[in-house]
Design a protein around this motif. Structure first.
Motif, PDB file in Angstrom:
ATOM      1  N   UNK A  65       0.818  -1.206   0.000  1.00  0.00           N
ATOM      2  CA  UNK A  65       0.000   0.000   0.000  1.00  0.00           C
ATOM      3  C   UNK A  65       0.859   1.267   0.000  1.00  0.00           C
ATOM      4  N   UNK A  66       2.077   1.165   0.513  1.00  0.00           N
ATOM      5  CA  UNK A  66       2.994   2.308   0.436  1.00  0.00           C
ATOM      6  C   UNK A  66       3.641   2.400  -0.942  1.00  0.00           C
ATOM      7  N   UNK A  67       4.036   1.257  -1.478  1.00  0.00           N
ATOM      8  CA  UNK A  67       4.818   1.266  -2.722  1.00  0.00           C
ATOM      9  C   UNK A  67       3.964   1.567  -3.950  1.00  0.00           C
ATOM     10  N   UNK A  68       2.739   1.051  -3.987  1.00  0.00           N
ATOM     11  CA  UNK A  68       1.942   1.206  -5.207  1.00  0.00           C
ATOM     12  C   UNK A  68       1.650   2.678  -5.513  1.00  0.00           C
ATOM     13  N   UNK A  69       1.177   3.516  -4.572  1.00  0.00           N
ATOM     14  CA  UNK A  69       0.932   4.928  -4.918  1.00  0.00           C
ATOM     15  C   UNK A  69       2.212   5.665  -5.324  1.00  0.00           C
ATOM     16  N   UNK A  70       3.340   5.318  -4.681  1.00  0.00           N
ATOM     17  CA  UNK A  70       4.568   6.040  -4.969  1.00  0.00           C
ATOM     18  C   UNK A  70       5.205   5.637  -6.294  1.00  0.00           C
ATOM     19  N   UNK A  71       4.822   4.488  -6.848  1.00  0.00           N
ATOM     20  CA  UNK A  71       5.446   4.015  -8.076  1.00  0.00           C
ATOM     21  C   UNK A  71       4.480   3.900  -9.248  1.00  0.00           C
ATOM     22  N   UNK A  82       1.217   8.740   1.749  1.00  0.00           N
ATOM     23  CA  UNK A  82       1.106   7.325   1.381  1.00  0.00           C
ATOM     24  C   UNK A  82       1.391   6.423   2.579  1.00  0.00           C
ATOM     25  N   UNK A  83       2.379   6.783   3.396  1.00  0.00           N
ATOM     26  CA  UNK A  83       2.703   5.973   4.574  1.00  0.00           C
ATOM     27  C   UNK A  83       1.569   6.005   5.592  1.00  0.00           C
ATOM     28  N   UNK A  84       1.034   7.199   5.869  1.00  0.00           N
ATOM     29  CA  UNK A  84      -0.051   7.308   6.855  1.00  0.00           C
ATOM     30  C   UNK A  84      -1.284   6.535   6.393  1.00  0.00           C
ATOM     31  N   UNK A  85      -1.638   6.690   5.113  1.00  0.00           N
ATOM     32  CA  UNK A  85      -2.804   5.950   4.603  1.00  0.00           C
ATOM     33  C   UNK A  85      -2.577   4.441   4.660  1.00  0.00           C
ATOM     34  N   UNK A  86      -1.360   4.005   4.352  1.00  0.00           N
ATOM     35  CA  UNK A  86      -1.067   2.570   4.401  1.00  0.00           C
ATOM     36  C   UNK A  86      -1.193   2.029   5.820  1.00  0.00           C
ATOM     37  N   UNK A  87      -0.688   2.777   6.794  1.00  0.00           N
ATOM     38  CA  UNK A  87      -0.792   2.332   8.179  1.00  0.00           C
ATOM     39  C   UNK A  87      -2.241   2.261   8.638  1.00  0.00           C
TER      40      UNK A  87
END
Length: 423
Positions: A65-71, A82-87
């Protein structure tokens, strides 16, 4: 993880409008009245395996969930967002088996925040890994709580997440319908799994209660049987007392008047006691059960028991250790019944076994032991009998001890210590 109560009845035919509002509030806001159900609560290794698997999934889904939005997402969201939403969206899966409703609420808030904050030109506003984590959390929610809570979680998931995803984030309508269908299927599957385990635990509880009732009934029946058997012994002695007291004045012509009155009092008391004993024991007899017409058995008939067991297919060796001595009727009868029940159990559960019967006359107790070396052929199915219950009742009546359990290296042994009661 604690076991959950089995007295719930979550299966309902339908919901009214008020019930639906109540279900939504229960799922979204209110704390549940009961702890969540736990799958396989008695199998610790399964729970540990479940915990490891769910933790690994939570770590993988959070990382995805962190990697997909950033890439993949274009435009790329801020890394901290992205990190907060993933957590919020995927990490709660780690504690979903223990606190599924709390995990669902946090994940749902994270998905709603993603739908509102990531409103760019994406096909849908959530990484696929966050949605997979949310689906697993929904499953644990449906398993852990009653159907109204699961229905409320489903309504909030569709109305509070998928609809904003379509209206606000521009997700296609047809894809929103697919996601709604996935929510319904997952909740239905989780509800079925939770209901199955609830039914299994309820049946296990009822079976345990039934076994307790059968054991209690067996104890009462055995006590009544003991009372009926001892009635004949007591009645015999009371009859002797009454007859001797009646005959004493005729055997002793010069008996003083005071002694005559004493013997008359003993005679009347013995007759009254005999009458009351017969009246009480008569209540214990069934309508089609008459009084015993032959003397109660004792250890003098031990050879008959051994011969009958041999005819039933057992190889029996019997030994009497010590110097035989007179024992009370209750001890004699109880020792006989213990040997009888033990041989009967060996014939049923250890067919073809070699059995050793020992009656040992000690200084203060009569010891009876029956040991077999295990079945030679297929034994009968266990259950249905209460022989040990009857043995324990007899031994407890005499103030003795009874031990029964597996023998080494195989087989079964029963050892009873019966006090003589003449000290």
């Amino acid at each position: 993880m604690s076991e959950y109560p089995t007295d719930r009845h979550p299966r309902r035919a339908g919901f009214s409008d008020a019930a639906l509002r109540q279900a939504v509030l229960d799922a979204a806001v209110r704390a549940p009245n009961e702890p969540p159900r736990v799958l396989m609560p008695g199998r610790r290794w399964v729970r540990w395996l479940e915990l490891l698997l769910v933790t690994a999934m939570a770590v993988g889904f959070t990382g995805g969930t962190i990697a997909i939005p950033l890439n993949i997402f274009d435009p790329r969201p801020p890394a901290m967002l992205a990190v907060v939403l993933a957590l919020m969206q995927a990490a709660p899966l780690a504690f979903a088996p223990r606190w599924p409703l709390a995990a669902w609420r946090i994940s749902a808030l994270g998905l709603l925040a993603g739908a509102l904050l990531l409103r760019e030109d994406y096909f849908w506003p959530w990484p696929v890994t966050s949605w997979l984590a949310f689906v697993v959390i929904l499953f644990f929610t449906a398993v852990g709580y009653d159907r109204p809570v699961a229905v409320g979680a489903g309504l909030v998931s569709v109305g509070g997440l998928i609809v904003p995803g379509v209206v606000v984030a521009g997700m296609p309508d047809w894809f929103g319908l697919i996601l709604a269908g996935i929510v319904v299927l997952v909740l239905a599957f989780g509800d079925a799994v939770g209901g199955r385990y609830t039914a299994e635990l309820s049946l296990a509880e009822q079976e345990a209660l039934r076994r307790q009732d059968l054991a209690r009934q067996a104890r009462l029946e055995e006590r009544a049987r003991i009372a009926r058997e001892l009635h004949d012994v007591v009645a015999h002695h009371m009859s002797v007392i009454a007859m001797q007291a009646e005959a004493a004045p005729y055997k002793i012509p010069d008996l003083p008047d005071a002694a005559r009155d004493t013997f008359a009092l003993v005679r009347d008391a013995a007759r009254d006691a005999l009458t009351e004993t017969r009246r009480v024991v008569g209540l214990l007899r069934s309508e089609d059960e008459g009084a015993e017409r032959r003397p109660q058995p004792g250890l003098e008939r031990l050879e008959e028991l051994v011969s009958g067991a041999r005819r039933a297919g057992l190889s029996v060796d019997a030994a009497i250790v010590g110097v035989p001595r007179p024992v009370s009727a209750g001890v004699d009868l109880s020792a006989y019944r213990i040997v009888q029940e033990s041989l009967s159990n060996a014939s049923r559960y250890a067919p073809g076994a070699r059995v050793w019967v020992e009656v040992r006359y000690g200084r203060r107790t009569l010891a009876v032991s029956v040991t077999d070396d295990g079945p030679r052929t297929s034994p009968a199915e266990p259950g249905g009998g209460h022989g040990l219950v009857g043995m324990r009742e007899r031994v407890a009546m005499l103030g003795g001890t009874l031990s029964a359990g597996p023998a080494e290296p195989r087989g079964w042994t029963v050892v009873a210590e019966l006090p003589y009661g003449d000290g």
